[in-house]
Design a protein around this motif. Structure first.
Motif, PDB file in Angstrom:
ATOM      1  N   HIS A 131      39.545 -73.896  15.117  1.00  0.00           N
ATOM      2  CA  HIS A 131      38.773 -74.516  14.041  1.00  0.00           C
ATOM      3  C   HIS A 131      39.572 -74.629  12.748  1.00  0.00           C
ATOM      4  O   HIS A 131      39.405 -75.579  11.988  1.00  0.00           O
ATOM      5  CB  HIS A 131      37.511 -73.685  13.745  1.00  0.00           C
ATOM      6  CG  HIS A 131      36.406 -73.886  14.715  1.00  0.00           C
ATOM      7  ND1 HIS A 131      35.173 -73.290  14.576  1.00  0.00           N
ATOM      8  CD2 HIS A 131      36.332 -74.612  15.854  1.00  0.00           C
ATOM      9  CE1 HIS A 131      34.385 -73.637  15.573  1.00  0.00           C
ATOM     10  NE2 HIS A 131      35.073 -74.435  16.379  1.00  0.00           N
ATOM     11  N   SER A 132      40.414 -73.668  12.499  1.00  0.00           N
ATOM     12  CA  SER A 132      40.991 -73.524  11.153  1.00  0.00           C
ATOM     13  C   SER A 132      42.290 -74.293  10.934  1.00  0.00           C
ATOM     14  O   SER A 132      42.592 -74.707   9.814  1.00  0.00           O
ATOM     15  CB  SER A 132      41.242 -72.049  10.852  1.00  0.00           C
ATOM     16  OG  SER A 132      42.129 -71.486  11.806  1.00  0.00           O
ATOM     17  N   PHE A 133      43.096 -74.452  11.986  1.00  0.00           N
ATOM     18  CA  PHE A 133      44.438 -75.026  11.863  1.00  0.00           C
ATOM     19  C   PHE A 133      45.178 -74.331  10.710  1.00  0.00           C
ATOM     20  O   PHE A 133      45.444 -73.143  10.811  1.00  0.00           O
ATOM     21  CB  PHE A 133      44.378 -76.540  11.727  1.00  0.00           C
ATOM     22  CG  PHE A 133      44.163 -77.215  13.053  1.00  0.00           C
ATOM     23  CD1 PHE A 133      45.205 -77.812  13.719  1.00  0.00           C
ATOM     24  CD2 PHE A 133      42.907 -77.208  13.652  1.00  0.00           C
ATOM     25  CE1 PHE A 133      45.023 -78.410  14.964  1.00  0.00           C
ATOM     26  CE2 PHE A 133      42.710 -77.795  14.895  1.00  0.00           C
ATOM     27  CZ  PHE A 133      43.772 -78.396  15.538  1.00  0.00           C
ATOM     28  N   ASP A 134      45.479 -75.009   9.600  1.00  0.00           N
ATOM     29  CA  ASP A 134      46.294 -74.300   8.615  1.00  0.00           C
ATOM     30  C   ASP A 134      45.454 -73.744   7.445  1.00  0.00           C
ATOM     31  O   ASP A 134      45.863 -73.785   6.288  1.00  0.00           O
ATOM     32  CB  ASP A 134      47.493 -75.148   8.166  1.00  0.00           C
ATOM     33  CG  ASP A 134      47.288 -75.955   6.922  1.00  0.00           C
ATOM     34  OD1 ASP A 134      46.182 -75.952   6.455  1.00  0.00           O
ATOM     35  OD2 ASP A 134      48.220 -76.546   6.386  1.00  0.00           O
TER      36      ASP A 134
ATOM     37  N   GLU B  20      31.723 -71.208   0.092  1.00  0.00           N
ATOM     38  CA  GLU B  20      32.731 -72.039  -0.565  1.00  0.00           C
ATOM     39  C   GLU B  20      33.955 -71.150  -0.772  1.00  0.00           C
ATOM     40  O   GLU B  20      34.004 -70.334  -1.690  1.00  0.00           O
ATOM     41  CB  GLU B  20      32.204 -72.567  -1.888  1.00  0.00           C
ATOM     42  CG  GLU B  20      33.058 -73.641  -2.515  1.00  0.00           C
ATOM     43  CD  GLU B  20      32.388 -74.309  -3.692  1.00  0.00           C
ATOM     44  OE1 GLU B  20      33.016 -75.216  -4.297  1.00  0.00           O
ATOM     45  OE2 GLU B  20      31.237 -73.939  -4.022  1.00  0.00           O
ATOM     46  N   ILE B  21      34.940 -71.295   0.128  1.00  0.00           N
ATOM     47  CA  ILE B  21      36.058 -70.358   0.192  1.00  0.00           C
ATOM     48  C   ILE B  21      37.371 -71.084  -0.054  1.00  0.00           C
ATOM     49  O   ILE B  21      37.665 -72.098   0.592  1.00  0.00           O
ATOM     50  CB  ILE B  21      36.096 -69.647   1.565  1.00  0.00           C
ATOM     51  CG1 ILE B  21      34.841 -68.791   1.752  1.00  0.00           C
ATOM     52  CG2 ILE B  21      37.343 -68.785   1.705  1.00  0.00           C
ATOM     53  CD1 ILE B  21      34.757 -68.118   3.104  1.00  0.00           C
TER      54      ILE B  21
ATOM     55  N   SER C 233      36.412 -77.306   9.287  1.00  0.00           N
ATOM     56  CA  SER C 233      36.238 -78.019  10.546  1.00  0.00           C
ATOM     57  C   SER C 233      34.768 -78.398  10.715  1.00  0.00           C
ATOM     58  O   SER C 233      34.435 -79.367  11.397  1.00  0.00           O
ATOM     59  CB  SER C 233      36.687 -77.156  11.718  1.00  0.00           C
ATOM     60  OG  SER C 233      35.851 -76.017  11.862  1.00  0.00           O
ATOM     61  N   HIS C 234      33.897 -77.603  10.111  1.00  0.00           N
ATOM     62  CA  HIS C 234      32.461 -77.862  10.113  1.00  0.00           C
ATOM     63  C   HIS C 234      31.901 -77.530   8.732  1.00  0.00           C
ATOM     64  O   HIS C 234      32.467 -76.710   8.015  1.00  0.00           O
ATOM     65  CB  HIS C 234      31.741 -76.987  11.147  1.00  0.00           C
ATOM     66  CG  HIS C 234      32.243 -77.162  12.543  1.00  0.00           C
ATOM     67  ND1 HIS C 234      33.415 -76.576  12.995  1.00  0.00           N
ATOM     68  CD2 HIS C 234      31.735 -77.842  13.604  1.00  0.00           C
ATOM     69  CE1 HIS C 234      33.601 -76.900  14.259  1.00  0.00           C
ATOM     70  NE2 HIS C 234      32.603 -77.671  14.654  1.00  0.00           N
ATOM     71  N   PHE C 235      30.804 -78.190   8.387  1.00  0.00           N
ATOM     72  CA  PHE C 235      30.043 -77.803   7.214  1.00  0.00           C
ATOM     73  C   PHE C 235      28.780 -77.148   7.751  1.00  0.00           C
ATOM     74  O   PHE C 235      27.778 -77.790   8.016  1.00  0.00           O
ATOM     75  CB  PHE C 235      29.716 -79.007   6.325  1.00  0.00           C
ATOM     76  CG  PHE C 235      29.264 -78.619   4.943  1.00  0.00           C
ATOM     77  CD1 PHE C 235      30.193 -78.336   3.944  1.00  0.00           C
ATOM     78  CD2 PHE C 235      27.915 -78.528   4.640  1.00  0.00           C
ATOM     79  CE1 PHE C 235      29.786 -77.976   2.670  1.00  0.00           C
ATOM     80  CE2 PHE C 235      27.489 -78.176   3.378  1.00  0.00           C
ATOM     81  CZ  PHE C 235      28.428 -77.889   2.383  1.00  0.00           C
ATOM     82  N   ALA C 236      28.882 -75.848   7.967  1.00  0.00           N
ATOM     83  CA  ALA C 236      27.892 -75.107   8.754  1.00  0.00           C
ATOM     84  C   ALA C 236      26.756 -74.601   7.873  1.00  0.00           C
ATOM     85  O   ALA C 236      26.975 -73.849   6.927  1.00  0.00           O
ATOM     86  CB  ALA C 236      28.575 -73.927   9.448  1.00  0.00           C
ATOM     87  N   ILE C 237      25.550 -74.989   8.221  1.00  0.00           N
ATOM     88  CA  ILE C 237      24.348 -74.578   7.495  1.00  0.00           C
ATOM     89  C   ILE C 237      23.470 -73.751   8.436  1.00  0.00           C
ATOM     90  O   ILE C 237      23.300 -74.096   9.606  1.00  0.00           O
ATOM     91  CB  ILE C 237      23.572 -75.804   6.978  1.00  0.00           C
ATOM     92  CG1 ILE C 237      24.390 -76.518   5.892  1.00  0.00           C
ATOM     93  CG2 ILE C 237      22.196 -75.412   6.446  1.00  0.00           C
ATOM     94  CD1 ILE C 237      23.782 -77.817   5.422  1.00  0.00           C
TER      95      ILE C 237
ATOM     96  N   GLY D 225      36.684 -73.015  10.156  1.00  0.00           N
ATOM     97  CA  GLY D 225      37.757 -73.254   9.196  1.00  0.00           C
ATOM     98  C   GLY D 225      37.788 -72.282   8.041  1.00  0.00           C
ATOM     99  O   GLY D 225      38.543 -72.471   7.083  1.00  0.00           O
ATOM    100  N   TYR D 226      37.009 -71.171   8.097  1.00  0.00           N
ATOM    101  CA  TYR D 226      36.973 -70.184   7.025  1.00  0.00           C
ATOM    102  C   TYR D 226      37.975 -69.065   7.319  1.00  0.00           C
ATOM    103  O   TYR D 226      37.840 -68.363   8.320  1.00  0.00           O
ATOM    104  CB  TYR D 226      35.572 -69.575   6.876  1.00  0.00           C
ATOM    105  CG  TYR D 226      34.468 -70.593   6.767  1.00  0.00           C
ATOM    106  CD1 TYR D 226      34.634 -71.747   6.004  1.00  0.00           C
ATOM    107  CD2 TYR D 226      33.275 -70.417   7.437  1.00  0.00           C
ATOM    108  CE1 TYR D 226      33.626 -72.691   5.910  1.00  0.00           C
ATOM    109  CE2 TYR D 226      32.251 -71.354   7.348  1.00  0.00           C
ATOM    110  CZ  TYR D 226      32.432 -72.486   6.586  1.00  0.00           C
ATOM    111  OH  TYR D 226      31.432 -73.417   6.495  1.00  0.00           O
ATOM    112  N   PRO D 227      38.968 -68.874   6.476  1.00  0.00           N
ATOM    113  CA  PRO D 227      39.996 -67.866   6.767  1.00  0.00           C
ATOM    114  C   PRO D 227      39.467 -66.437   6.653  1.00  0.00           C
ATOM    115  O   PRO D 227      38.739 -66.107   5.718  1.00  0.00           O
ATOM    116  CB  PRO D 227      41.062 -68.133   5.694  1.00  0.00           C
ATOM    117  CG  PRO D 227      40.280 -68.719   4.547  1.00  0.00           C
ATOM    118  CD  PRO D 227      39.190 -69.546   5.180  1.00  0.00           C
TER     119      PRO D 227
END
Length: 401
Positions: free
Chosen positions: A152-155, A314-315, A321-325, A121-123
């Protein structure tokens, strides 16, 4: 057990089957394009089918398709199965998207399309992507299509503008694990009338109307999914998933088997039941997006971790879609959180050029960041069904682990 993911399903989706099925797919397409501000949308059985259809509709064959090394395998599968060659580009460790310096160097006279993926979800910087492609078109004298992978990102938005519209088209997957779902299903969107016409004509001429039994099986799958994620059942489902092979055909097939293939029904048309469920989900999308961002912001403000963990970026404009660590202690953390009743997700457990079926496409290049992430990414639960006390519990375990 708090699941690693949970589709935002309710009685609306369960009862959707009893609504008018006439022109359901067309109504879903119209609603999808309206929701995401595109001119045209075409529904498919899977997102991978949509990308494969695009390549065929535009007669792109024996060409190179530039794409990230760290992304869902179905992008590369669609590339190879349409008669093209994937050209992999390593990722950044800041946003997990393609390194744009390497992306520019990967384009050559054989390139006919590029697939920017807005992972987790990160553009991406779509302005720079378009500039790089435009310069390459001038240099090599032919069209290079930009197809955004928005599964993942949709809009997701870059500088306030949806990444969906930054190019010639976009693809979406609508499986159970996505932000919104149509049970299975996928969509191709575009603002270009000619591309829309060609993609639809190819689909209508080559994809088949599925038998009635498929609609039934899809609905039964929806009912089973809805039941499986109920709190009093999911602990048992988790045990089956982790301790037995019974669910591997749902969780690992076509991703972790290191084979280049599609599901046997990849040439079926979307079923009306899937479209009706998709319509209900579209009505919820704004709430889904807002809740994910709200939970992400809470994680950012309250989780403070050791150097063993690398928090996601943090963008502005991300849809999370995920909180990826990223962590070197993935297996330990998975087990530790599970012992506290929290299932963490493992994210894209492979690097495409390191897969046995794709090593020949690596061309002796190294993809260190992609390989690193394939062994070190975890995902905190970040879905709208999470209650405040569950989010707080996740944060507490993070801080105490």
């Amino acid at each position: 057990m708090i699941p690693r993911l949970k589709p935002y399903l309710g009685k609306e989706e369960i009862l959707a089957v009893f609504k008018n099925r006439k022109y359901a797919v067309q109504r879903f397409e119209q609603a999808f394009s309206a929701q995401f501000h595109t001119n045209y949308a075409a529904a498919f059985p899977y997102g991978r089918s949509a990308l494969w259809a695009f390549f065929n509709a535009m007669e792109i064959k024996d060409a190179e398709i530039v794409q990230p090394a760290y992304t869902c395998s179905v992008v590369a599968h669609a590339t190879v199965l349409s008669g093209n060659t994937p050209v992999f580009v390593d990722i950044n460790l800041t946003d997990y998207n393609m390194n744009l310096d390497q992306f520019a160097n990967a384009i050559n006279e054989h390139t006919r399309a590029v697939i920017p993926t807005h992972l987790f979800g990160y553009p991406m910087d779509v302005d720079r992507v378009q500039k790089i492609v435009k310069d390459a078109e001038v240099k090599y004298g032919h069209k290079i299509y930009i197809i955004q992978d928005c599964a993942h990102s949709f809009d997701a938005r870059y500088k306030g503008k949806p990444v969906i519209n930054a190019g010639d088209g976009a693809i979406f997957g609508l499986g159970i694990s996505k932000q919104i779902t149509s049970i299975f299903g996928g969509v191709f969107t575009t603002n270009n009338e000619e591309i829309a016409k060609k993609v639809r004509e190819f689909r209508d001429g080559n994809f088949h109307k599925p038998p009635w039994s498929k609609s039934l099986s899809r609905y039964l799958y929806l009912l089973a999914t809805y039941a499986a994620f109920q709190p009093f059942i999911y602990g048992f489902v988790y045990w089956i998933q982790e301790k037995t092979p019974f669910l591997n055909h749902l969780t690992k097939a076509y991703h972790l088997d290191e084979k280049i293939h599609f599901p046997p029904d990849y040439l079926d048309q979307m079923t009306p039941i899937e479209a009706l469920v998709g319509l209900e989900q579209l009505r919820k999308y704004t709430a889904v997006r807002s809740k994910r961002i709200e939970i992400a912001n809470k994680y950012f403000s309250e989780i403070h971790l050791s150097n063993e963990w690398v928090l996601p970026p943090e963008i502005d404009g991300a849809t999370y879609s995920h909180f990826a660590i990223r962590t070197d202690a993935r297996d330990r953390l998975l087990a530790s959180f599970a012992s506290h009743g929290i299932q963490l997700g493992q994210l894209i457990e492979y690097s495409m050029p390191h897969q046995s079926a794709y090593k020949k496409y690596a061309k002796d290049k190294l993809f260190p960041n992609s390989y690193l992430c394939s062994n070190s990414m975890i995902n905190l639960p970040i879905y709208p069904h999470l209650k405040n006390h569950e989010v707080n519990r996740i944060i507490d375990i993070c801080m105490g682990d």
